[in-house]
Design a protein around this motif. Structure first.
Motif, PDB file in Angstrom:
ATOM      1  N   VAL A 122      71.204   7.782 -40.733  1.00  0.00           N
ATOM      2  CA  VAL A 122      70.955   6.548 -41.504  1.00  0.00           C
ATOM      3  C   VAL A 122      72.102   5.573 -41.251  1.00  0.00           C
ATOM      4  CG1 VAL A 122      70.574   5.595 -43.820  1.00  0.00           C
ATOM      5  CG2 VAL A 122      69.694   7.869 -43.245  1.00  0.00           C
ATOM      6  N   ASP A 123      71.857   4.607 -40.401  1.00  0.00           N
ATOM      7  CA  ASP A 123      72.874   3.625 -40.031  1.00  0.00           C
ATOM      8  C   ASP A 123      72.980   2.569 -41.151  1.00  0.00           C
ATOM      9  OD1 ASP A 123      73.891   2.154 -37.066  1.00  0.00           O
ATOM     10  OD2 ASP A 123      73.721   0.993 -38.909  1.00  0.00           O
ATOM     11  N   GLU A 124      74.156   2.498 -41.757  1.00  0.00           N
ATOM     12  CA  GLU A 124      74.298   1.604 -42.916  1.00  0.00           C
ATOM     13  C   GLU A 124      74.031   0.146 -42.556  1.00  0.00           C
ATOM     14  OE1 GLU A 124      77.776   2.208 -45.315  1.00  0.00           O
ATOM     15  OE2 GLU A 124      77.596   4.384 -45.092  1.00  0.00           O
ATOM     16  N   GLU A 125      74.527  -0.250 -41.373  1.00  0.00           N
ATOM     17  CA  GLU A 125      74.328  -1.660 -40.974  1.00  0.00           C
ATOM     18  C   GLU A 125      72.852  -1.977 -40.809  1.00  0.00           C
ATOM     19  OE1 GLU A 125      76.354  -3.267 -37.510  1.00  0.00           O
ATOM     20  OE2 GLU A 125      78.162  -2.218 -38.242  1.00  0.00           O
ATOM     21  N   TYR A 126      72.126  -1.003 -40.258  1.00  0.00           N
ATOM     22  CA  TYR A 126      70.691  -1.209 -40.040  1.00  0.00           C
ATOM     23  C   TYR A 126      69.982  -1.387 -41.389  1.00  0.00           C
ATOM     24  CZ  TYR A 126      66.114  -0.574 -37.806  1.00  0.00           C
ATOM     25  OH  TYR A 126      64.833  -0.745 -37.345  1.00  0.00           O
ATOM     26  N   VAL A 127      70.327  -0.506 -42.343  1.00  0.00           N
ATOM     27  CA  VAL A 127      69.710  -0.609 -43.680  1.00  0.00           C
ATOM     28  C   VAL A 127      70.112  -1.932 -44.331  1.00  0.00           C
ATOM     29  CG1 VAL A 127      69.648   0.419 -45.989  1.00  0.00           C
ATOM     30  CG2 VAL A 127      69.560   1.892 -43.969  1.00  0.00           C
ATOM     31  N   ALA A 128      71.393  -2.274 -44.191  1.00  0.00           N
ATOM     32  CA  ALA A 128      71.898  -3.501 -44.823  1.00  0.00           C
ATOM     33  C   ALA A 128      71.257  -4.747 -44.225  1.00  0.00           C
ATOM     34  CB  ALA A 128      73.412  -3.570 -44.675  1.00  0.00           C
ATOM     35  N   SER A 129      70.778  -4.647 -42.978  1.00  0.00           N
ATOM     36  CA  SER A 129      70.198  -5.834 -42.343  1.00  0.00           C
ATOM     37  C   SER A 129      68.718  -6.004 -42.714  1.00  0.00           C
ATOM     38  CB  SER A 129      70.332  -5.733 -40.817  1.00  0.00           C
ATOM     39  OG  SER A 129      69.432  -4.757 -40.351  1.00  0.00           O
ATOM     40  N   SER A 130      68.183  -5.098 -43.544  1.00  0.00           N
ATOM     41  CA  SER A 130      66.764  -5.208 -43.921  1.00  0.00           C
ATOM     42  C   SER A 130      66.633  -5.882 -45.288  1.00  0.00           C
ATOM     43  CB  SER A 130      66.148  -3.817 -43.979  1.00  0.00           C
ATOM     44  OG  SER A 130      66.654  -3.130 -45.113  1.00  0.00           O
ATOM     45  N   ASN A 131      65.391  -6.117 -45.698  1.00  0.00           N
ATOM     46  CA  ASN A 131      65.159  -6.669 -47.039  1.00  0.00           C
ATOM     47  C   ASN A 131      64.898  -5.577 -48.058  1.00  0.00           C
ATOM     48  OD1 ASN A 131      65.473  -9.329 -46.579  1.00  0.00           O
ATOM     49  ND2 ASN A 131      63.300  -9.723 -46.158  1.00  0.00           N
ATOM     50  N   ALA A 132      64.268  -4.489 -47.606  1.00  0.00           N
ATOM     51  CA  ALA A 132      63.887  -3.424 -48.538  1.00  0.00           C
ATOM     52  C   ALA A 132      63.698  -2.135 -47.764  1.00  0.00           C
ATOM     53  CB  ALA A 132      62.582  -3.795 -49.247  1.00  0.00           C
ATOM     54  N   VAL A 133      63.904  -1.007 -48.461  1.00  0.00           N
ATOM     55  CA  VAL A 133      63.672   0.282 -47.806  1.00  0.00           C
ATOM     56  C   VAL A 133      62.513   1.001 -48.495  1.00  0.00           C
ATOM     57  CG1 VAL A 133      66.109   0.481 -47.170  1.00  0.00           C
ATOM     58  CG2 VAL A 133      65.292   1.640 -49.228  1.00  0.00           C
ATOM     59  N   ILE A 134      61.835   1.815 -47.708  1.00  0.00           N
ATOM     60  CA  ILE A 134      60.695   2.574 -48.236  1.00  0.00           C
ATOM     61  C   ILE A 134      61.010   4.059 -48.067  1.00  0.00           C
ATOM     62  CG2 ILE A 134      58.231   3.063 -47.992  1.00  0.00           C
ATOM     63  CD1 ILE A 134      57.902   0.252 -46.782  1.00  0.00           C
ATOM     64  N   ILE A 135      60.950   4.791 -49.177  1.00  0.00           N
ATOM     65  CA  ILE A 135      61.242   6.231 -49.157  1.00  0.00           C
ATOM     66  C   ILE A 135      60.053   6.934 -49.811  1.00  0.00           C
ATOM     67  CG2 ILE A 135      62.855   8.026 -49.978  1.00  0.00           C
ATOM     68  CD1 ILE A 135      65.013   5.816 -50.145  1.00  0.00           C
ATOM     69  N   THR A 136      59.732   8.140 -49.330  1.00  0.00           N
ATOM     70  CA  THR A 136      58.630   8.864 -49.985  1.00  0.00           C
ATOM     71  C   THR A 136      59.031  10.303 -50.301  1.00  0.00           C
ATOM     72  OG1 THR A 136      57.429  10.030 -48.227  1.00  0.00           O
ATOM     73  CG2 THR A 136      57.081   7.642 -48.371  1.00  0.00           C
ATOM     74  N   GLY A 137      58.253  10.884 -51.210  1.00  0.00           N
ATOM     75  CA  GLY A 137      58.483  12.276 -51.602  1.00  0.00           C
ATOM     76  C   GLY A 137      58.264  13.239 -50.450  1.00  0.00           C
ATOM     77  N   ILE A 138      57.562  12.810 -49.407  1.00  0.00           N
ATOM     78  CA  ILE A 138      57.353  13.728 -48.275  1.00  0.00           C
ATOM     79  C   ILE A 138      58.685  13.984 -47.575  1.00  0.00           C
ATOM     80  CG2 ILE A 138      56.244  14.027 -46.027  1.00  0.00           C
ATOM     81  CD1 ILE A 138      53.748  12.782 -47.176  1.00  0.00           C
ATOM     82  N   THR A 139      59.455  12.936 -47.336  1.00  0.00           N
ATOM     83  CA  THR A 139      60.757  13.127 -46.679  1.00  0.00           C
ATOM     84  C   THR A 139      61.648  14.024 -47.543  1.00  0.00           C
ATOM     85  OG1 THR A 139      60.521  10.966 -45.669  1.00  0.00           O
ATOM     86  CG2 THR A 139      62.731  11.891 -45.651  1.00  0.00           C
ATOM     87  N   LEU A 140      61.568  13.822 -48.864  1.00  0.00           N
ATOM     88  CA  LEU A 140      62.402  14.642 -49.757  1.00  0.00           C
ATOM     89  C   LEU A 140      62.021  16.114 -49.676  1.00  0.00           C
ATOM     90  CD1 LEU A 140      62.449  12.409 -52.968  1.00  0.00           C
ATOM     91  CD2 LEU A 140      64.056  12.433 -51.076  1.00  0.00           C
TER      92      LEU A 140
END
Ligand code: KDG
Length: 323
Positions: free
Chosen positions: A123-141
């Motif tokens: 998980v590249d912090e800069e990449y996440v920071a350059s977005s507007n929103a992140v999407i996470i799901t219970g499947i990954t968890l």
């Protein structure tokens, strides 16, 4: 490069979908598709004009190469897709219309897959920071401890940079095995700005509560909108003022495969909310996208553009008048 609107983290698999319905032991021919709940949502959002990117791992194999080509072809940024040389790409099989007509069942071959080895370093912090929103799901968890840590880093990074988090509870008991594990690990993410869920998942997360009370509980934790997907019964949403919205589903003449309908629904809902529509309008588009998705095999092929959504909704109005 144009800024990324939505970033997600999760597994993409090759899906083998039978040409004929019924028990898999009698199936002779399978069609190859690419799917995975996070990638499905990103592709849906791309079709609706947003720029998206996926963080994942695939194996150093033909299926991994197929997935990268497919995502790239659909316009998803693949700069954060890593090749894992020590584990294969996951695959799964769909069984359609059996034993329950109109329903599909999935059989996973993903244990120990490349994507299950995702970890915080992916998980590249800069990449996440350059977005507007992140999407996470219970499947990954549900995939592994390291996937949970990666999702946690994505969540913390998004919040640290003032980005929205969108979460889908997506409880797959075939992956979690224990309801308790799902409940324990999903809790934190229920504070996300938008939380998608369904009646079964609410029953696991809040045993004994009715659907509206359970959805309101999630609002109480800090979510701004909770959307409860109810398949052929439509959907319900609760906003931060505890106002409840209900929206009915569209009927389609033929259900081919229901897998992926929830992701198409989410993509249209998110796309609509982020362009400034109200919750009623977003639910209308979401139900339309969900209805279109069930008409074909594969999760993403029938995900609509805005124009397709308008035409579909218009056609449904006409058919109601003619009936
Ligand atoms: O929502 C549909 C997806 O869940 C399916 O295509 C694949 O089970 C799947 C997963 O884990 O994403």
């Amino acid at each position: 490069m144009r800024k990324i609107d939505f970033v997600s983290l999760g597994e993409v698999m090759v899906q083998f979908n039978p040409l004929t319905p019924g028990p898999l032991r009698y199936v002779k021919y399978f069609e190859v598709h690419v799917a995975g709940t996070e990638a499905n949502m990103l592709i849906g959002l791309t079709k609706l004009g947003y720029k998206t990117g996926l963080i994942t791992r695939v194996g150093d194999d033909e299926f991994g190469r197929l997935i990268i080509n497919f995502l790239r072809g659909e316009g998803v940024d693949v700069s954060q897709v890593k090749i894992d040389y020590e584990a294969p790409t996951g695959v799964y099989f769909v069984q359609r219309h059996y034993p329950v007509p109109g329903k599909s069942t999935v059989f996973y071959y993903r244990h120990g897959s490349a994507a299950s080895r995702l970890s915080p370093e992916d998980v590249d912090e800069e990449y996440v920071a350059s977005s507007n929103a992140v999407i996470i799901t219970g499947i990954t968890l549900a995939l592994s401890e390291s996937c949970r840590s990666a999702a946690r880093k994505m969540y913390d990074t998004a919040l640290a940079y003032g980005k929205d988090v969108i979460f889908d509870t997506n409880i797959r008991l075939k992956l979690w095995r224990q309801e308790d594990d799902a409940r324990r690990n999903i809790g934190l993410f229920l504070k996300s700005r938008i939380v998608f869920t369904n009646i079964e998942d609410l029953g696991i997360l809040f045993p004994g509560l009715d659907v509206i009370d359970a959805a309101k509980k999630i609002i109480g934790k800090g979510a701004e909108i909770v959307v409860v997907k109810m398949g052929p019964e439509g959907a319900m949403a609760v906003n931060k003022n505890f106002k409840v919205y209900k929206s009915s589903a569209f009927k389609v003449p033929h259900v081919e495969d229901v897998i992926g309908a929830g992701d198409a629904f989410n993509a249209a809902f998110i796309a609509s909310i982020y362009r400034g529509d109200n919750v009623e309008r977003a639910l209308l588009y979401a139900n339309a996208a969900g209805a279109l998705a069930v008409t074909v095999r594969g999760d993403v092929e029938a995900q609509p553009s805005w124009g397709d959504l308008e035409l579909f909704i218009e056609s449904q109005k006409r058919s109601i008048i003619l009936r």
